[in-house]
Structure formats: C-alpha cells, structure tokens
Motif scaffolding. Structure first.
Motif, short mmCIF file in Angstrom:
data_model
loop_
_atom_site.label_atom_id
_atom_site.label_comp_id
_atom_site.label_asym_id
_atom_site.label_seq_id
_atom_site.Cartn_x
_atom_site.Cartn_y
_atom_site.Cartn_z
N THR A 18 0.73 -1.27 -0.03
CA THR A 18 -0.24 -0.01 0.09
C THR A 18 1.50 1.26 0.17
OG1 THR A 18 -0.19 0.29 2.50
CG2 THR A 18 -1.83 -1.08 1.33
N PRO A 19 0.23 2.14 -0.30
CA PRO A 19 0.94 3.85 -0.34
C PRO A 19 1.38 3.82 0.97
CG PRO A 19 -0.62 4.11 -1.88
CD PRO A 19 -0.70 2.30 -1.43
N GLN A 20 0.87 3.94 1.49
CA GLN A 20 1.60 3.96 3.22
C GLN A 20 2.46 2.79 3.81
OE1 GLN A 20 -1.71 3.61 6.48
NE2 GLN A 20 -0.03 4.15 8.30
N HIS A 21 2.64 1.60 3.23
CA HIS A 21 3.62 0.87 3.74
C HIS A 21 4.65 1.19 3.13
CE1 HIS A 21 0.47 -1.88 6.12
NE2 HIS A 21 1.34 -1.30 6.72
N ILE A 22 4.63 1.62 2.02
CA ILE A 22 5.70 1.82 1.11
C ILE A 22 6.79 2.95 1.25
CG2 ILE A 22 6.06 3.06 -1.30
CD1 ILE A 22 5.63 0.02 -1.70
N TYR A 23 6.45 4.05 1.84
CA TYR A 23 6.43 4.99 2.34
C TYR A 23 6.81 5.37 3.27
CZ TYR A 23 7.18 10.32 3.24
OH TYR A 23 7.61 11.87 3.52
N GLU A 24 5.89 4.43 4.64
CA GLU A 24 6.87 4.52 5.86
C GLU A 24 7.39 3.34 6.26
OE1 GLU A 24 6.51 7.05 7.88
OE2 GLU A 24 3.86 8.22 7.07
N THR A 25 7.34 2.40 5.60
CA THR A 25 8.32 0.67 5.94
C THR A 25 8.64 0.51 4.50
OG1 THR A 25 6.55 -0.33 6.22
CG2 THR A 25 7.11 0.10 7.52
N PRO A 26 9.58 1.59 3.98
CA PRO A 26 10.27 1.01 2.79
C PRO A 26 11.02 -0.98 3.25
CG PRO A 26 11.60 2.90 3.31
CD PRO A 26 10.04 2.58 4.67
N ASN A 27 11.09 -1.33 2.43
CA ASN A 27 11.88 -2.26 2.69
C ASN A 27 13.50 -2.67 2.16
OD1 ASN A 27 12.19 -3.02 -0.19
ND2 ASN A 27 10.78 -4.52 -0.15
N SER A 28 14.03 -1.80 1.32
CA SER A 28 15.44 -1.45 0.49
C SER A 28 16.04 -0.11 0.43
CB SER A 28 15.49 -2.08 -0.25
OG SER A 28 14.81 -1.32 -1.51
N ARG A 29 16.96 0.07 0.14
CA ARG A 29 17.32 1.67 0.65
C ARG A 29 16.79 2.36 -0.82
NH1 ARG A 29 23.61 3.10 0.46
NH2 ARG A 29 23.36 1.19 -0.60
N TYR A 30 16.87 1.33 -2.11
CA TYR A 30 16.47 1.65 -3.40
C TYR A 30 14.69 2.17 -2.86
CZ TYR A 30 14.69 2.13 -7.95
OH TYR A 30 13.97 2.35 -8.84
N VAL A 31 13.65 1.47 -2.48
CA VAL A 31 12.64 1.94 -2.12
C VAL A 31 12.65 3.21 -1.48
CG1 VAL A 31 10.14 1.56 -1.67
CG2 VAL A 31 11.88 -0.17 -2.72
N ALA A 32 13.76 3.51 -0.32
CA ALA A 32 13.10 4.71 1.19
C ALA A 32 13.36 5.59 -0.13
CB ALA A 32 13.98 4.19 1.62
N ASP A 33 14.57 5.80 -1.09
CA ASP A 33 15.36 7.26 -1.13
C ASP A 33 14.75 7.69 -2.73
OD1 ASP A 33 17.76 8.62 -1.67
OD2 ASP A 33 18.11 7.84 -3.45
N PHE A 34 13.77 5.94 -3.52
CA PHE A 34 12.81 6.60 -4.73
C PHE A 34 11.56 7.49 -4.62
CE2 PHE A 34 10.44 5.41 -8.23
CZ PHE A 34 11.03 6.12 -9.11
N ILE A 35 10.83 6.99 -3.43
CA ILE A 35 9.66 7.77 -3.02
C ILE A 35 9.55 8.57 -1.71
CG2 ILE A 35 7.35 6.96 -1.53
CD1 ILE A 35 7.67 4.97 -4.12
N GLY A 36 9.63 9.93 -3.14
CA GLY A 36 9.35 11.31 -1.32
C GLY A 36 10.96 11.08 -0.69
N GLU A 37 10.62 12.71 0.04
CA GLU A 37 12.55 12.49 0.00
C GLU A 37 12.38 12.30 1.60
OE1 GLU A 37 14.35 15.35 -0.44
OE2 GLU A 37 12.82 15.59 -2.64
N VAL A 38 14.02 12.17 1.79
CA VAL A 38 14.28 11.30 2.78
C VAL A 38 16.06 11.49 2.57
CG1 VAL A 38 14.82 9.23 1.19
CG2 VAL A 38 14.21 8.50 3.86
N SER A 39 16.18 11.81 4.07
CA SER A 39 18.24 11.44 4.47
C SER A 39 18.28 9.93 4.81
CB SER A 39 17.83 12.18 5.71
OG SER A 39 17.84 13.62 5.22
N ILE A 40 19.31 9.40 3.89
CA ILE A 40 19.75 8.24 4.87
C ILE A 40 21.26 8.00 5.10
CG2 ILE A 40 20.84 5.87 3.51
CD1 ILE A 40 18.66 5.91 1.46
N ILE A 41 21.42 7.55 6.63
CA ILE A 41 22.68 7.20 7.22
C ILE A 41 23.31 5.94 7.62
CG2 ILE A 41 23.74 8.02 9.61
CD1 ILE A 41 20.97 10.26 9.70
N GLU A 42 24.31 6.10 6.51
CA GLU A 42 25.24 4.84 7.12
C GLU A 42 25.63 4.50 8.83
OE1 GLU A 42 28.00 2.12 4.38
OE2 GLU A 42 27.63 4.25 3.39
#
Length: 379
Positions: free
Chosen positions: A235-259
């Motif tokens: 669902t859109p909510q789960h894609i946005y709030e609980t992405p399963n990978s860095r690619y999905v998190a980065d592709f959907i909306g704005e995000v900061s990714i900290i390694e």
C-alpha cells in the motif's frame, strides 16, 4: 439510532481465499540480449487501482504492453481471470488501454468519440445511446457532448478518452501516463476524479507512471520497479513508512539516509554513524539485526523537528548548520550539515505567517526526532 459498523477495508491481497484478476507467474521478457522484465511474479485483484511505478527503463511499460497483448512473454505465463492470455490477440481481450496522447478522433464529437468502440463492436443504436449517455454522466461531460476535441480543455479531453475506454465495460483498464499532458493543478484534480470513477465502475485499473505523488494518491497498492524486477509491492502508506530497501526509501519521497552499524541491540537498536557522535536510538521494526552489522538508517524530513535547542521530548538530537532553505509556502525545507559532515533534510510547516523566517542560512540549529521516526534498512 444504532450506528452502523465501519466497512471492512479494501485489502483482498490479505485474504488467502481471494482470487486475483491478474497473475504474472515467472514472467520474463527479453529484447535480444536485453532483459526488460526478469522472472516476475505478481497478483492484481478485482476492483484494484494498481500502480506500476519506477524510472524510465525499469520494465513497467513492458508489463503493461504484455497485458494489452502488444508484447508476448519470453518465459512464464500471464493469467487474466483464470485464462492464459498469451494466445489471445489484443482485440479479443477484455482489456482496454488509455494512452497519454488520448488518441481522440478530431473530426468526431465527444459523443461520437465515446460511441466509436461500441459501434465497432456491433452494438445496436439503443444500446449505444444508453451507454454513451451513462459515460457522459459518469465523467460529467453531458454539456460538452456535441463539441469537438479541440473545443474542450485538456482535462475534459482526458475524461473523454476515459469514457471511451470504459464504454465497452472492460474487466481491466490500462492507463499509460494518463495525466502527463496536464498541468500540475489540473493533474491533481483529475487524480481524484479518476479514483471516483474507478470506484463507481468497479473496473480494475492498472496505471503506469513515474510520478510518485500520482501513484501514491490514486493507487490501492503500488509496485516499485527497478531494472525489470519488483522491489516492493504494498500500500502507499507502507511503501512510504516502511520501505524494504534503501532504493525504495530513496525513490519514494524525500529522505535522509545515514550509513552506520548496529552498536547495541535490544528492544531498541543503537546505530553508530560517526566517531564521537551519540548513536541514533531507534525501534527495529521487526528487522533481523545483529550487533556490528552495517545498516542504513532512513528518516523522512517531516519527522524531524528544527529548533534552537534540543527538543525535550525526543530521544535523538543532533546539532548542525543550515546550508540551504527551500520555501514552498506551506512548508520550508532545511538542508542541515551536521558537525559530523552528514547532510540531513528537515521539513517544518509554516503554520504562522512568519514561521519561515525563524531560521536562515548559516544558523546553528538542533534537529530532534523520536525513536519511532526512522527505519533501519539492511540493504
């Protein structure tokens, strides 16, 4: 007066007894040495508004063309309502396709454009008349029935193409970037019209788009694709709030990714990301983590509070310098460089008229967020 129970949410994908309308089983499509779609398995259910989302070349249009019958799988099977559709020609499938260009006949009126497919199918005059009138009412085009396409707006032409596509009552309607030709305001308005029409007709819609906002607005579920593979279907909510990978998190909306790495692990995890910096405290969200494991911590900008001092009720607080500001009217986006060198985006609502002027370039600020705000990703 006795209140009625709330209707059950629409989620047939969670029902083991539900039968999908469409099934992709081990579908691969190659063009010479290039693999456009690779060993794909997917179920789409009746009455779904399903979105195929991804960058150019990810395979989403190839999937749609295989559903329409314009391409044949190299391997695997596509089932539509229990039938293997590979041997079924496009004009014999209970599928219609709406193109971005709309492909309206310029010499025909709105009424005759909608009637075209019905007449080609040999429907009698009364059936054609009744169905066209129904489609005109559904798409709110009654007053434009006798106009030609050039005499109506872009949004109205989009509705004519939709009405023509729905006139024959297909089980499945494919929409290829249907709103791409509209300006932003009209596109946003039309998204809700599409949702309303899809709900009223009960037709299964599959939309191909590279517009994240569009997919998240209209779809019951979204399939994020990359390089011919499904990255996540949810669902859109789960894609946005609980992405399963860095690619999905980065592709959907704005995000900061900290390694970083897992420095401590219990009911919560501590993520160490820079020497001398206090670890990030976060809930694991059910992720299988191990101490010392390398991970990525993803956090959305709206989850972060910006202040002149640490927020007293939020466990994570870091100090940095504002290096860029984006004022968007309702919100302001801050790009903050932490003292560790990490860049983090934060978003604040401009609830007051002069809220955006609280901070400016080169100001020292604190960013604070809760233990629930971010998500830990293993890859």
């Amino acid at each position: 007066m006795e209140s009625k129970p709330a209707p059950a949410p629409f989620a047939p994908w969670e029902d083991a007894a539900a039968h999908p309308l469409i099934r992709f089983e081990g579908v691969t499509k190659r063009f010479g040495d290039f693999t456009a779609v690779s060993d794909l398995n997917l179920k789409i259910y009746p009455r779904e508004f399903f979105a195929l989302l991804g960058p150019s070349g990810c395979g989403k249009t190839t999937l749609m063309r295989m559903l329409a019958g314009f391409e044949t799988p190299t391997e695997g099977t596509i089932w539509l309502d229990g039938q293997n559709i590979a041997p079924v020609p496009p004009n014999k499938r209970p599928v219609n396709m709406m193109f971005q260009s709309y492909a309206l006949f310029p010499h025909l009126s709105v009424w005759d454009n909608i009637a075209f497919g019905l007449r080609r199918a040999g429907k009698d005059k009364e059936t054609v008349r009744a169905r066209v009138e129904e489609m005109l009412r559904l798409t709110r085009l009654d007053q434009f029935a006798r106009r030609k396409p050039h005499q109506i707006s872009g949004g109205q032409r989009q509705r004519v193409a939709l009405a023509r596509s729905l006139a024959l009552g297909p089980k499945l309607l494919l929409l290829d970037e249907p709103l791409g030709a509209l300006d932003k305001k009209l596109r946003q308005d039309t998204q809700f019209e599409l949702m309303d029409i899809q709900e009223k007709t009960g037709t299964t819609f599959v939309i191909v788009t590279h517009d994240q906002e569009e997919a998240m607005t209209v779809a019951s579920r979204v399939a994020v694709m990359d390089a011919g593979r499904l990255c996540q279907v949810d669902t859109p909510q789960h894609i946005y709030e609980t992405p399963n990978s860095r690619y999905v998190a980065d592709f959907i909306g704005e995000v900061s990714i900290i390694e970083g790495r897992v420095a401590a692990l219990g009911e919560e995890a501590e993520i160490a990301y820079a020497e001398g910096a206090r670890p990030i405290v976060t809930r694991t969200g059910g992720a299988a983590l191990e101490p010392g494991q390398s991970v990525f911590y993803a956090i959305r900008p709206e989850k972060i509070w910006v202040g002149a001092a640490p927020h007293p009720d939020r466990i994570n607080s870091v100090e940095g310098t504002i290096v860029d500001i984006g004022y968007l009217g309702d919100v302001s986006t801050y790009h903050v460089r932490l003292d560790t060198g990490q860049m983090v985006k934060a978003l604040m609502t401009n609830a007051e008229r002069y809220a955006a002027s609280r901070f400016t370039w080169n100001d020292r600020v604190w960013l604070s967020w809760s233990r629930h705000a971010g998500v830990v990703l293993a890859s």
